[in-house]
Structures are given as structure tokens and as C-alpha cells.
Write an enzyme that holds these catalytic residues in place. Structure first.
Site, short mmCIF file in Angstrom:
data_model
loop_
_atom_site.label_atom_id
_atom_site.label_comp_id
_atom_site.label_asym_id
_atom_site.label_seq_id
_atom_site.Cartn_x
_atom_site.Cartn_y
_atom_site.Cartn_z
N ALA A 68 0.78 -1.29 0.01
CA ALA A 68 -0.02 0.01 0.17
C ALA A 68 0.87 1.16 0.03
O ALA A 68 0.42 2.28 -0.48
CB ALA A 68 -0.70 0.05 1.10
N CYS A 326 9.71 4.65 20.37
CA CYS A 326 11.06 4.93 21.22
C CYS A 326 12.24 5.28 20.52
O CYS A 326 12.62 4.24 19.72
CB CYS A 326 11.45 3.63 22.27
SG CYS A 326 11.10 4.05 23.79
N1 PLP Z 1 -1.98 2.38 5.21
C1 PLP Z 1 -2.29 2.03 6.29
C2 PLP Z 1 -3.49 2.54 6.71
C3 PLP Z 1 -1.68 1.09 7.12
O1 PLP Z 1 -1.92 0.59 8.18
C4 PLP Z 1 -0.35 0.80 6.18
C5 PLP Z 1 0.48 -0.33 7.04
O2 PLP Z 1 0.61 -0.26 8.15
C6 PLP Z 1 -0.15 1.19 5.00
C7 PLP Z 1 -0.86 1.91 4.55
C8 PLP Z 1 1.31 0.69 4.58
O3 PLP Z 1 1.06 -0.64 3.81
P1 PLP Z 1 2.22 -1.39 3.31
O4 PLP Z 1 2.81 -2.18 4.67
O5 PLP Z 1 1.34 -2.51 2.48
O6 PLP Z 1 3.30 -0.56 2.38
#
Ligand code: PLP
Length: 381
Positions: A68, A326
Site C-alpha cells: 500500500a 522509542c
Molecule cells: N496505510 C495504512 C492505513 C496502514 O496501516 C499501512 C500499514 O501499516 C499502510 C498504509 C502501508 O502498507 P504497506 O505495509 O503495504 O506498505
């Protein structure tokens, strides 16, 4: 006990089996013109069909990404730069202050290119204030709006109604839908969003594979150059195994969504009850139960030194995440909690607990009891 499913999930055994099978059987590059290449391409297209079917969208609108973060960047850079060249002006960027760094990081880079960024204020549980969004959308300026479906830290579900009420054609909505899949029913109105992203490892798919919806009415400028795969928007050799495994994980997430919603809500309730019965005092940063992500709790513990909380949990094998990261000995408060009006001391002394598919009320109770012991020990010292 693993209580960090909003960060990542264990791969579903059937998904892993499929991933291995396709990896073993499909050696060719999906862009190759020979028969094994065409077979690899066929598997990729099957995965696209299956994801499109879940989302009630044409397969050709689904792009495979490396997760993402990549999908958010392709969509946001693509939309802002395309709109800027169309309108010949900087593009106003609107986002909730609760967006993930995968969105905010991209927007801050675009800000350095001269596009103004405005972060919308949050209510006490991390939801964007609908009135502020409505007012901002009433201004007649070409806009890219980035809103998440649900927040990874507090579980707050965003209210899209101000956007649904607009009819402006100079507005691009990008939805970071990562946290909703498998936890919430799929809202049909997301089909109106020109771009949105999902990430396989948040719903028992393998890590490093995600998808980006690019509607046929979306206008995006490519962000990276390459061999022209996936319409040139996400060039690079695709993974048939990763794509098919992600498709299966998404199907399972859709099939089991209602039962996971019930089960994880009961698990969260059992956890809270164990704390309450032991007389632990805490403040809730998540929305009232039933109004946010069913598997997600976010609690602050008054009077606790935030720096001790996470290491103490880790020592007792409670794997969860903290509202504080942290860095060089100093606990930093979560920007999402601060923007939701939580004080700095409480934000530092906070925990995010996110339950998974293999956990039920018994695990919830056990986790609550373990956390109670940990807190009592910290209070006594
Ligand atoms: N957007 C949200 C709301 C997330 O929780 C995360 C992951 O923690 C991401 C984007 C990023 O996703 P990815 O780990 O597939 O790059």
C-alpha cells in the site's frame, strides 16, 4: 501472544500453499510471448478478475503493487501531477491528520513541489471532523483529497458523506482502504473513488503485495518509468504467485468478514472486561465499541511512564504496538492521538491492541489478565 494484527497478519495456510504452488510451477515472466509466459500472464489476469469480482469492479481497473505504500504514492503523485498539468496551477491537497505515513509522506514530498497541503482536524477518536471536510470541499479549487477507510491506530472509521454530497469534477478522492478489508463490510460507494489501495499482509496475504484501483475515469501521471507493464502506471515484472495469493486472501477476507467482525468484537470485549474486573484504570482512544474497527482497541494508562510500557509487554511476550515510538531513549507521542486531543503524557502511555482471525474471547481474557499483571508491576515500581 500476538496482538498486532493491524501491523501485519500471519499468512493463511491456504494462501501460503497457493503461493508456493504457483511459485514452483510458474517460472516465466508474464510479459514473455512464449507459452510459459502466456500462462504466467493468464494467472495474473485470473488474480485481477478475482480481486475485481470481490470489489465489484472490472478486472482492468486493478493494478498489482508491492504494497500500500507504493500504491498510495502512485495514486497521489499521479493524481496531483496530472491535475497540475491540466489546470496549470498548484493543486490543493486535503487529508485527514490521521492518515498513515504512507500517505502523509507522499503528500509532504508533493508539498515541496509547491502544492499546498491542509490537514483536516480530528474528533476525539481520530475521525476527520465532517463539518471541516464539508467546508473545505465547498471551496472551488482543484483538489486531491486523501482519506483513509479506517484508522490503523484507533480503529476510527471515516465519514465520507461530505465527499458523497459533492458533485465537483475537479476533485480526486484517493482512499487508503488498507485497514478495512476483512474487518468491515465493503462500502459500494468506494466504486466512485477514482483510486484506492489495499495491502495483502493486512488480511492474511503474503507481505509485499498489494493492489491499486485505478478507475477508467481516473487521470494519473506515471510516477516511475519502465517496461510499460500495467498500462505504464506500475511498470516492472509482476508476481503471478503474489497476485493469486493476494486474490485468494481477499476472497477469504470477504467470506469471513461477518464472522470475524462478531468474533473480534467479542474478543475485544473480553479483553476490556478482564481489565475492568481487575480495577485497571484506563482511557479509551478508540471509538465506542461497535463504531470502529471491531478488532482494534487503543488505551491510555494514566500515571504510567510510557517508556516502560512497551518493553514490559515485550518481556511478557505480549506483542502489541504503542502510541509512542522509542527513538534514542525518548518516547514520542503518536501524532494521531495528539491530533485527536489526547495529552502528550497520555499519548505516550498508550497501547494499540489489534486482534486477529485465530483469536477469540478466551485469548482476549488471557491477554487482558497478562496486561493487568504488567501494569500492576509498573505501578508498584
Ligand atoms: N496505510 C495504512 C492505513 C496502514 O496501516 C499501512 C500499514 O501499516 C499502510 C498504509 C502501508 O502498507 P504497506 O505495509 O503495504 O506498505
Amino acid at each position: 501472544m500476538y496482538l498486532d494484527h493491524n501491523a501485519s497478519t500471519p499468512v493463511h495456510p491456504r494462501v501460503l500453499e497457493l503461493y508456493l504452488k504457483v511459485s514452483q510451477e510458474v517460472a516465466a515472466n508474464p510479459s514473455s510471448l512464449h507459452r510459459p509466459g502466456r500462462r504466467a500472464q493468464g494467472i495474473l489476469e485470473q488474480a485481477r478478475e478475482r480481486i475485481g469480482h470481490c470489489l465489484q469492479l472490472p478486472a482492468k481497473e486493478i493494478l498489482f503493487t508491492g504494497g500500500a505504500t507504493e500504491g498510495n504514492n502512485i495514486a497521489l503523485f499521479g493524481a496531483v501531477r496530472a491535475m497540475a498539468s491540466l489546470h496549470g496551477t498548484p493543486i490543493r491537497m486535503l487529508a485527514s491528520a490521521a492518515e498513515h505515513p504512507a500517505v502523509l509522506g507522499a503528500l509532504r514530498l508533493l508539498q515541496q513541489e509547491g502544492h499546498p497541503l491542509r490537514l483536516l482536524p480530528l474528533d476525539r477518536h481520530g475521525r476527520v471532523q465532517s463539518s471541516a471536510l464539508g467546508e473545505a470541499l465547498a471551496e472551488e479549487v482543484p483538489t486531491v483529497l486523501a482519506l483513509q477507510w479506517a484508522n490503523n491506530e484507533t480503529g476510527a472509521i471515516q465519514d465520507f458523506s461530505p465527499w458523497l454530497e459533492t458533485t465537483r469534477s475537479d476533485l480526486h478522492l484517493h482512499v487508503d482502504a488498507v485497514q478495512g478489508f476483512g474487518k468491515l463490510p465493503w462500502p459500494a460507494f468506494f466504486q466512485e473513488a477514482p483510486t484506492f489501495v489495499g495491502s495483502g499482509h493486512k488480511f492474511r496475504g503474503p507481505k509485499g503485495f498489494g493492489f491499486l484501483r485505478v478507475a477508467d475515469f481516473a487521470f494519473l501521471q506515471p510516477m516511475i518509468g519502465g517496461g510499460g507493464q500495467q498500462g505504464g502506471l506500475r511498470p516492472g515484472t509482476e508476481s503471478p504467485a503474489g497476485a493469486l495469493a493476494t486474490a485468494l486472501a481477499l476472497e477469504l477476507a470477504f467470506e469471513e468478514q461477518a464472522s470475524f467482525e462478531r468474533q473480534s468484537a467479542a474478543t475485544a470485549q473480553a479483553f476490556l472486561k478482564a481489565l475492568e474486573q481487575a480495577g485497571v484504570s484506563f482511557e479509551s482512544n478508540h471509538p465506542p465499541l461497535g463504531e470502529g474497527l471491531p478488532n482494534t482497541l487503543n488505551l491510555s494508562f494514566p500515571g504510567i511512564d510510557g517508556r516502560k510500557l512497551l518493553p514490559a509487554c515485550d518481556a511478557e511476550d505480549l506483542a502489541l504496538s504503542s502510541g509512542s515510538a522509542c527513538a534514542s531513549g525518548s518516547a514520542q507521542a503518536s501524532p494521531v492521538l495528539l491530533a485527536s486531543g489526547v495529552s502528550e503524557a497520555l499519548a505516550r502511555a498508550s497501547l494499540r491492541i489489534s486482534f486477529g482471525w485465530q483469536q477469540g474471547p478466551e485469548e482476549g481474557r488471557a491477554a487482558g489478565r497478562t496486561l493487568t499483571k504488567i501494569l500492576q508491576r509498573i505501578y508498584q515500581n
